[in-house]
Design a protein around this motif. Structure first.
Motif, PDB file in Angstrom:
ATOM      1  N   ILE A  76       0.836  -1.212   0.000  1.00 16.45           N
ATOM      2  CA  ILE A  76       0.000   0.000   0.000  1.00 16.45           C
ATOM      3  C   ILE A  76       0.866   1.255   0.000  1.00 16.45           C
ATOM      4  O   ILE A  76       0.614   2.208  -0.746  1.00 16.45           O
ATOM      5  CB  ILE A  76      -0.957  -0.016   1.213  1.00 16.45           C
ATOM      6  CG1 ILE A  76      -2.013  -1.119   1.041  1.00 16.45           C
ATOM      7  CG2 ILE A  76      -1.637   1.347   1.387  1.00 16.45           C
ATOM      8  CD1 ILE A  76      -2.897  -1.329   2.254  1.00 16.45           C
ATOM      9  N   ASN A  77       1.907   1.258   0.825  1.00 18.10           N
ATOM     10  CA  ASN A  77       2.780   2.439   0.907  1.00 18.10           C
ATOM     11  C   ASN A  77       3.516   2.708  -0.397  1.00 18.10           C
ATOM     12  O   ASN A  77       3.867   3.853  -0.696  1.00 18.10           O
ATOM     13  CB  ASN A  77       3.792   2.277   2.044  1.00 18.10           C
ATOM     14  CG  ASN A  77       3.147   2.347   3.406  1.00 18.10           C
ATOM     15  OD1 ASN A  77       2.011   2.806   3.538  1.00 18.10           O
ATOM     16  ND2 ASN A  77       3.844   1.876   4.430  1.00 18.10           N
ATOM     17  N   ALA A  78       3.756   1.647  -1.183  1.00 20.46           N
ATOM     18  CA  ALA A  78       4.510   1.808  -2.428  1.00 20.46           C
ATOM     19  C   ALA A  78       3.633   2.243  -3.597  1.00 20.46           C
ATOM     20  O   ALA A  78       4.151   2.529  -4.683  1.00 20.46           O
ATOM     21  CB  ALA A  78       5.209   0.486  -2.775  1.00 20.46           C
ATOM     22  N   HIS A  79       2.312   2.295  -3.398  1.00 22.76           N
ATOM     23  CA  HIS A  79       1.423   2.691  -4.496  1.00 22.76           C
ATOM     24  C   HIS A  79       1.716   4.138  -4.879  1.00 22.76           C
ATOM     25  O   HIS A  79       1.771   5.016  -4.014  1.00 22.76           O
ATOM     26  CB  HIS A  79      -0.040   2.540  -4.084  1.00 22.76           C
ATOM     27  CG  HIS A  79      -0.988   2.521  -5.247  1.00 22.76           C
ATOM     28  ND1 HIS A  79      -1.289   3.648  -5.983  1.00 22.76           N
ATOM     29  CD2 HIS A  79      -1.705   1.512  -5.804  1.00 22.76           C
ATOM     30  CE1 HIS A  79      -2.147   3.332  -6.940  1.00 22.76           C
ATOM     31  NE2 HIS A  79      -2.417   2.038  -6.854  1.00 22.76           N
ATOM     32  N   PRO A  80       1.933   4.411  -6.170  1.00 17.82           N
ATOM     33  CA  PRO A  80       2.333   5.763  -6.581  1.00 17.82           C
ATOM     34  C   PRO A  80       1.270   6.833  -6.347  1.00 17.82           C
ATOM     35  O   PRO A  80       1.603   8.005  -6.149  1.00 17.82           O
ATOM     36  CB  PRO A  80       2.619   5.603  -8.082  1.00 17.82           C
ATOM     37  CG  PRO A  80       1.855   4.381  -8.504  1.00 17.82           C
ATOM     38  CD  PRO A  80       1.863   3.484  -7.307  1.00 17.82           C
ATOM     39  N   GLU A  81      -0.010   6.456  -6.383  1.00 14.25           N
ATOM     40  CA  GLU A  81      -1.076   7.426  -6.133  1.00 14.25           C
ATOM     41  C   GLU A  81      -1.534   7.320  -4.685  1.00 14.25           C
ATOM     42  O   GLU A  81      -1.518   6.248  -4.100  1.00 14.25           O
ATOM     43  CB  GLU A  81      -2.264   7.161  -7.066  1.00 14.25           C
ATOM     44  CG  GLU A  81      -1.955   7.369  -8.535  1.00 14.25           C
ATOM     45  CD  GLU A  81      -3.194   7.158  -9.383  1.00 14.25           C
ATOM     46  OE1 GLU A  81      -4.222   7.799  -9.093  1.00 14.25           O
ATOM     47  OE2 GLU A  81      -3.133   6.345 -10.309  1.00 14.25           O
ATOM     48  N   LYS A  82      -1.929   8.449  -4.134  1.00 13.32           N
ATOM     49  CA  LYS A  82      -2.411   8.455  -2.759  1.00 13.32           C
ATOM     50  C   LYS A  82      -3.935   8.522  -2.745  1.00 13.32           C
ATOM     51  O   LYS A  82      -4.534   9.363  -3.409  1.00 13.32           O
ATOM     52  CB  LYS A  82      -1.816   9.630  -1.987  1.00 13.32           C
ATOM     53  CG  LYS A  82      -0.310   9.536  -1.820  1.00 13.32           C
ATOM     54  CD  LYS A  82       0.111   8.196  -1.207  1.00 13.32           C
ATOM     55  CE  LYS A  82       1.621   8.026  -1.190  1.00 13.32           C
ATOM     56  NZ  LYS A  82       2.014   6.640  -0.826  1.00 13.32           N
ATOM     57  N   PHE A  83      -4.525   7.626  -1.981  1.00 12.16           N
ATOM     58  CA  PHE A  83      -5.980   7.575  -1.860  1.00 12.16           C
ATOM     59  C   PHE A  83      -6.411   8.309  -0.598  1.00 12.16           C
ATOM     60  O   PHE A  83      -5.649   8.438   0.358  1.00 12.16           O
ATOM     61  CB  PHE A  83      -6.450   6.120  -1.809  1.00 12.16           C
ATOM     62  CG  PHE A  83      -6.202   5.360  -3.071  1.00 12.16           C
ATOM     63  CD1 PHE A  83      -7.124   5.392  -4.108  1.00 12.16           C
ATOM     64  CD2 PHE A  83      -5.044   4.616  -3.243  1.00 12.16           C
ATOM     65  CE1 PHE A  83      -6.899   4.700  -5.290  1.00 12.16           C
ATOM     66  CE2 PHE A  83      -4.806   3.918  -4.418  1.00 12.16           C
ATOM     67  CZ  PHE A  83      -5.737   3.967  -5.446  1.00 12.16           C
ATOM     68  N   ASP A  84      -7.652   8.791  -0.601  1.00 14.94           N
ATOM     69  CA  ASP A  84      -8.210   9.376   0.619  1.00 14.94           C
ATOM     70  C   ASP A  84      -8.546   8.270   1.621  1.00 14.94           C
ATOM     71  O   ASP A  84      -8.353   8.434   2.826  1.00 14.94           O
ATOM     72  CB  ASP A  84      -9.469  10.182   0.289  1.00 14.94           C
ATOM     73  CG  ASP A  84      -9.162  11.367  -0.620  1.00 14.94           C
ATOM     74  OD1 ASP A  84      -8.255  12.145  -0.279  1.00 14.94           O
ATOM     75  OD2 ASP A  84      -9.829  11.499  -1.661  1.00 14.94           O
ATOM     76  N   TYR A  85      -9.069   7.163   1.103  1.00 13.79           N
ATOM     77  CA  TYR A  85      -9.436   6.030   1.953  1.00 13.79           C
ATOM     78  C   TYR A  85      -8.955   4.728   1.324  1.00 13.79           C
ATOM     79  O   TYR A  85      -9.081   4.533   0.115  1.00 13.79           O
ATOM     80  CB  TYR A  85     -10.963   5.941   2.127  1.00 13.79           C
ATOM     81  CG  TYR A  85     -11.566   7.063   2.931  1.00 13.79           C
ATOM     82  CD1 TYR A  85     -11.748   6.946   4.310  1.00 13.79           C
ATOM     83  CD2 TYR A  85     -11.956   8.240   2.310  1.00 13.79           C
ATOM     84  CE1 TYR A  85     -12.295   7.980   5.053  1.00 13.79           C
ATOM     85  CE2 TYR A  85     -12.501   9.284   3.042  1.00 13.79           C
ATOM     86  CZ  TYR A  85     -12.666   9.146   4.414  1.00 13.79           C
ATOM     87  OH  TYR A  85     -13.206  10.178   5.142  1.00 13.79           O
ATOM     88  N   VAL A  86      -8.418   3.847   2.171  1.00 14.92           N
ATOM     89  CA  VAL A  86      -8.138   2.471   1.775  1.00 14.92           C
ATOM     90  C   VAL A  86      -8.911   1.581   2.745  1.00 14.92           C
ATOM     91  O   VAL A  86      -8.680   1.619   3.959  1.00 14.92           O
ATOM     92  CB  VAL A  86      -6.632   2.134   1.829  1.00 14.92           C
ATOM     93  CG1 VAL A  86      -6.411   0.666   1.465  1.00 14.92           C
ATOM     94  CG2 VAL A  86      -5.835   3.042   0.905  1.00 14.92           C
ATOM     95  N   PHE A  87      -9.869   0.817   2.219  1.00 11.80           N
ATOM     96  CA  PHE A  87     -10.641  -0.121   3.043  1.00 11.80           C
ATOM     97  C   PHE A  87     -10.123  -1.533   2.781  1.00 11.80           C
ATOM     98  O   PHE A  87     -10.032  -1.968   1.626  1.00 11.80           O
ATOM     99  CB  PHE A  87     -12.132  -0.062   2.696  1.00 11.80           C
ATOM    100  CG  PHE A  87     -12.836   1.160   3.210  1.00 11.80           C
ATOM    101  CD1 PHE A  87     -13.289   1.215   4.521  1.00 11.80           C
ATOM    102  CD2 PHE A  87     -13.042   2.255   2.384  1.00 11.80           C
ATOM    103  CE1 PHE A  87     -13.935   2.344   5.007  1.00 11.80           C
ATOM    104  CE2 PHE A  87     -13.688   3.388   2.856  1.00 11.80           C
ATOM    105  CZ  PHE A  87     -14.139   3.441   4.167  1.00 11.80           C
TER     106      PHE A  87
END
Length: 320
Positions: free
Chosen positions: A172-183
């Motif tokens: 998750i931390n390596a994902h290039p885009e940042k999400f407001d929420y991760v469920f």
């Protein structure tokens, strides 16, 4: 349809004024839109007809693990519907399906048959999350990392893997885009998959069924969460309790609600999810209840719960 600039949203006795963290994105009408996109637009128009209700975007990503080792309490239904409600109101949302049954993938109509790249590839083979995540049709801000039957073997395979508890967190931390929420939708167990979810999250959302034995087994879940906090993830917090399958016709439901509110206090959302046949029907059509029947009691209740989670998060600096 646009949000009124001076509107405020009362939730739990508080109100939030629009600011730089608030999304004003709303779906637009286009005759060439596919049917699911039109249904998403219709859902927003029914749930939020004036456009005045806004769901504030947090100032940093909120990673929320939806967990309860009891099966059938509404974990997947809660994950899917909260994610859709937040995404329809401009938040960027990622759903990670960590249950080998793949029900969250089904509910979002995301392919998850054998051979489809899934969360197993991320956990075992270090495939980047961005290569596995799929966009959810009709909802531009929503993405899903599916689970296939391959995930059933991951529990055993993870035992011998280096840093086995933090594989999902690193992905998750390596994902290039940042999400407001991760469920993160957890399996109904307390094994290594759930431990991975607890290590990756900052918050735990526990759905509790308003039925007999509702609190049975919760002590073990809380104990596991405390162990993970002590040894692996010191920032982990049980931030949210959501009462599900509430049948207002029974005294039992009311008694369970009082027990849960007495036990968990302010962590329990004011919104309560009723027993509703539309909520049960929606997954068979590959939809959330938000788009399947936005006027139903189930849809409006999940809409209220999502709004409460969003507003609480802004009021308390990121955790509900």
């Amino acid at each position: 349809m646009s949000a009124a600039p001076a509107a405020s949203v009362p939730v739990s006795g508080a109100s939030v004024q629009p600011d730089e963290h608030v999304s004003r994105e709303t779906p637009s009408v286009d005759e060439d839109d596919p049917p699911l996109a039109m249904e998403a637009l219709r859902a927003v128009q029914i749930l939020n007809p004036s456009g005045e209700i806004i769901m504030p975007r947090p100032d940093h990503p909120r990673v929320i693990c939806v967990a309860n080792q009891k099966g059938g309490v509404g974990k997947t239904t809660t994950t899917v519907n909260l994610a859709v409600a937040l995404a329809l109101h401009g938040n960027r949302v990622l759903v990670v399906d960590l249950d080998p049954q793949g029900n969250a993938s089904t509910g979002l109509n995301v392919p998850h048959h054998a051979g489809v790249p899934d969360v197993y590839d991320c956990l075992i083979d270090n495939v980047p999350l961005a290569e596995v995540a799929q966009g959810v049709e009709g909802i531009p801000n929503l993405f899903c990392v599916p689970a296939t039957i391959d995930l059933a073997g991951a529990e055993i395979e993870l035992v011998s893997v280096v840093a086995r508890e933090s594989r999902l967190q690193r992905a998750i931390n390596a994902h290039p885009e940042k999400f407001d929420y991760v469920f993160i939708d957890c399996p109904p167990s307390l094994g290594l998959l759930t431990v991975n979810a607890l290590c990756a999250a900052q918050e735990v959302l526990i759905p509790i069924q308003c039925e007999y034995y509702a609190l049975e087994g919760l002590n073990q879940l809380i104990n596991n969460i405390n162990l993970v906090r002590q040894h692996l993830n010191p920032t982990l917090d049980v931030s949210t309790i959501l009462l599900t399958m509430y049948d207002r016709r029974t005294r039992l439901a009311d008694a369970v609600e009082q027990d849960v509110r007495n036990h968990f206090g302010a962590k329990v959302l004011n919104a309560v999810i009723p027993r509703n046949v539309r909520v049960s029907e929606a997954p068979s059509y590959g939809q959330s209840v938000m788009t399947y029947d936005p006027g139903s009691r189930g849809a409006t209740s999940y809409f209220e719960a999502a709004l409460e989670i969003a507003v609480r998060g802004v009021n308390t600096g990121g955790t509900a």
